[in-house]
Design a protein around this motif. Sequence first.
Motif, short mmCIF file in Angstrom:
data_model
loop_
_atom_site.label_atom_id
_atom_site.label_comp_id
_atom_site.label_asym_id
_atom_site.label_seq_id
_atom_site.Cartn_x
_atom_site.Cartn_y
_atom_site.Cartn_z
N GLU A 241 155.43 -40.27 -15.82
CA GLU A 241 156.43 -39.34 -16.12
C GLU A 241 156.89 -38.66 -14.80
O GLU A 241 157.99 -37.60 -15.02
CB GLU A 241 154.39 -38.36 -16.47
CG GLU A 241 155.91 -36.53 -17.27
CD GLU A 241 154.74 -35.97 -16.25
OE1 GLU A 241 153.46 -35.45 -17.58
OE2 GLU A 241 155.19 -35.15 -15.52
N ALA A 242 156.55 -39.18 -13.69
CA ALA A 242 157.83 -38.28 -12.26
C ALA A 242 159.13 -38.94 -12.39
O ALA A 242 159.73 -37.89 -12.16
CB ALA A 242 156.64 -38.83 -11.16
N LEU B 65 161.17 -36.65 -15.18
CA LEU B 65 161.60 -35.21 -14.06
C LEU B 65 162.34 -35.47 -13.55
O LEU B 65 163.22 -34.88 -13.61
CB LEU B 65 160.14 -34.64 -13.66
CG LEU B 65 158.66 -34.71 -15.02
CD1 LEU B 65 157.72 -33.93 -14.11
CD2 LEU B 65 159.04 -33.60 -15.58
N LYS B 66 162.47 -36.90 -12.40
CA LYS B 66 163.48 -37.13 -11.88
C LYS B 66 164.65 -37.52 -12.74
O LYS B 66 166.30 -37.19 -11.98
CB LYS B 66 162.98 -37.67 -10.58
CG LYS B 66 162.26 -37.98 -9.77
CD LYS B 66 162.58 -37.16 -8.28
CE LYS B 66 161.12 -36.58 -7.73
NZ LYS B 66 161.84 -35.86 -6.35
N GLU C 165 154.46 -43.54 -11.06
CA GLU C 165 153.88 -42.78 -12.03
C GLU C 165 155.20 -42.52 -13.25
O GLU C 165 155.69 -41.99 -12.78
CB GLU C 165 152.33 -41.60 -12.34
CG GLU C 165 151.97 -41.59 -13.50
CD GLU C 165 152.78 -40.65 -14.53
OE1 GLU C 165 152.43 -40.85 -15.65
OE2 GLU C 165 153.37 -39.54 -14.45
#
Lengths: 405, 350
Positions: free
Chosen positions: A312-313, A316-317, A310
């Motif tokens: 967004e994950a 973020l990373k 996904e």
Amino acid sequence: MKDTALPPVYLDNNATTRVFPEVVEAMLPYFTEQFGNASSIHAFGAEVGGALRQARKSLQALIGAEFDHEIIFTSGGSESNNTAIRSALQVQPGRTEIITSAVEHPAILSLCDWLEKHEGVTVHRIPVDKLGRLDLDAYRAALSDKVALVSFMWANNETGTVFPVDGLAELAHEVGALFHTDAVQAVGKLPIDLKTTEIDMLSLSSHKFHGPKGLGALYLRKGTRFRPLLRGGHQERGRRAGTENAPAIIGLGRAAEMTLSTMAEDSARMIALRDRLEKGLVQSVGHCFVTGDPHDRLPNTATVAFEYIEGEAILLKLNQAGIAASSGSACTSGSLEPSHVLRAMDIPFTAAHGAIRFSLSRETTEAEIDRVLEVMPGIIAGLREMSPFWTEGGAQPDGFNPAYA
Amino acid sequence: MWDYSDKVKDYFFNPRNAGALVDANAVGEVGSLSCGDALKLMLKVNPATEVIEDAKFQTFGCGSAIASSSALTELVIGKTIAEARKLTNQDIAEFLGGLPPEKMHCSVMGQEALTAAVAAYTGEELDEDDHEEGALICKCFGVDAGMIERAIRTNKLTTLEMVTFYTKAGGGCNSCREPLEELLADTNKAMAAEGLIKPEEAYVFGAAPKPQKKKAQGFVIPDMPPAPKPPAQPSAPVQIEPIQIAVPAAAAPAPVAVVEAPTPAPAPVSGLSPAKEAIVVSKIIEEMRPTFRRDGGDVELVDMEGSLVLVSLVGACSGCQLAASTLGGIAKVITETLGRPIRVMPVAKS
């Protein structure tokens, strides 16, 4: 960004760009020294008026308009789009239909939804194919003498796919409809010469090409019938009331000059970097692909869809690794639907949720692209390890049988 | 970027118990690729004690989905099946130090996966899918379109106010008003077409009530009915004639004669009849008049309706820039004396 000593890598230039220092420098005197109102009769106003005329000329050159008074400064792309669509409906009573595409920016689509629902306007949303190219047969079929306006974006903000707007404009004129293009992503990235096209109206935004935010423009071909959105003053020849945002307009002018002067070499460099990024990702990370039309798209935009994870994950990373990008992922917008653009292109859900957009600028360097290529395989592998659709052997989309679907 | 708590970030960047659990004997799978959210929860339950000895997860989803899944495994390890049944999505959200409203569904997904895993272990049937669906409309209270539509249909709601009463949606910052209005209008239209409500009852988009008055500060206008309750006290037949107080300067407590009141204004004033209140008010104004007269003006009581005291400003008071503060001063004294909020309004004397 806390885990890295390296400077952050900004690859979200389709969202907004860094204002060039030269642009800031050009703007500054117009806040404190030349603060006059261009409408005033005294010397304070006159100086500003001259600078505004110069800025208008610079923007005229960037978009190849025949006359500088074809430019109306607005508060941004969204205002320009709203003005164009409402004006086209108002000047052509009896014509109550709009043709647009399924992949437009929300600034167009949500206004069309509103007009359809509350103001009795019929909206035709022309579909696209898997590469994001417009379905020309559907467009031809929708054209009629009921159509007030055709509005197609010049370049797509998510995939970078370019629509052949000059040809589309000619088709619109065959049935007497006006033609508008949302060129927010195209201006400053593609060579544009409006005087050789039949385009009636064009929206652009300053902060997409290193100008200040809060400023845009609507190009209005000379002779095109028009009704202003904002009334109340004589500014912009009575077509957009409100005191001119002089510092921003002057900044936009400087940004236009700078962008135009190096557009050809910037384009070539961005294309090389973009291709390097795309090839590198596809080679080092399996189960991913580049979206958009490979033959006709913006030089700076690379949207890569990573399957079974996904967006967004991933973002973020990436952010943790000091890299800024964006996604059309549902989870960044709070709804469960992934990007309407990718869905319109029939990109499967498995990949649409994991699409990441890297948008370059002329300031992007090879070292920055290499940083992305360095960290991306690890990020993707780490998230896939956690995904129920993935095992060590690879994709397992069928090995998952949810109780609630 | 979302406003994630430090704990959410920690559980996303350093997830506990991620991966496959080989010897799991209870597995719950929820979500799907199309939703953009999916979770496979694997539990190892000791058949003798029914204690969950180990738990692992695999999640396809955003940062908070992964953090919620990881938090869930931490919460259930060591619990018995019976204890795990009691776990709610709120427990997961609280464990993580809260989730943004748009992300609460991630904690719901965790709870559903647990329910599914427990059902798989005990062999019981799962209840029907009662998933909330649709876009999140009210962010203040986390109410989505599916829930609002159900409330409208079940209870035949036709006003925005009732929708808020039933669902809380729109009861906070009110920024969801437009989508809420659209949803109500669309649902009512469909209900009218289905014959569930009469067409004229259906809410029409834009048929909003009158703009709200600014919230009263310090006084409430129609506190009491304009006319006093007629048969309240049979003893007072001449209750409220507009109490004309002395136009001539010296006519002091004239109205006392109008009403039969043995003790005009006793010290603890509360629960007085309107007539008695009027007497008290007239006395207060009489007491204050000398002050105004010193400044060349005058104030006369014209009428009293509920919490509204109408006065007429004469002489220097009329048109004086300090009139407002003069009236404020009178209102303050009357309010204190009567023990309820009073507003004093200047009127032209008829």
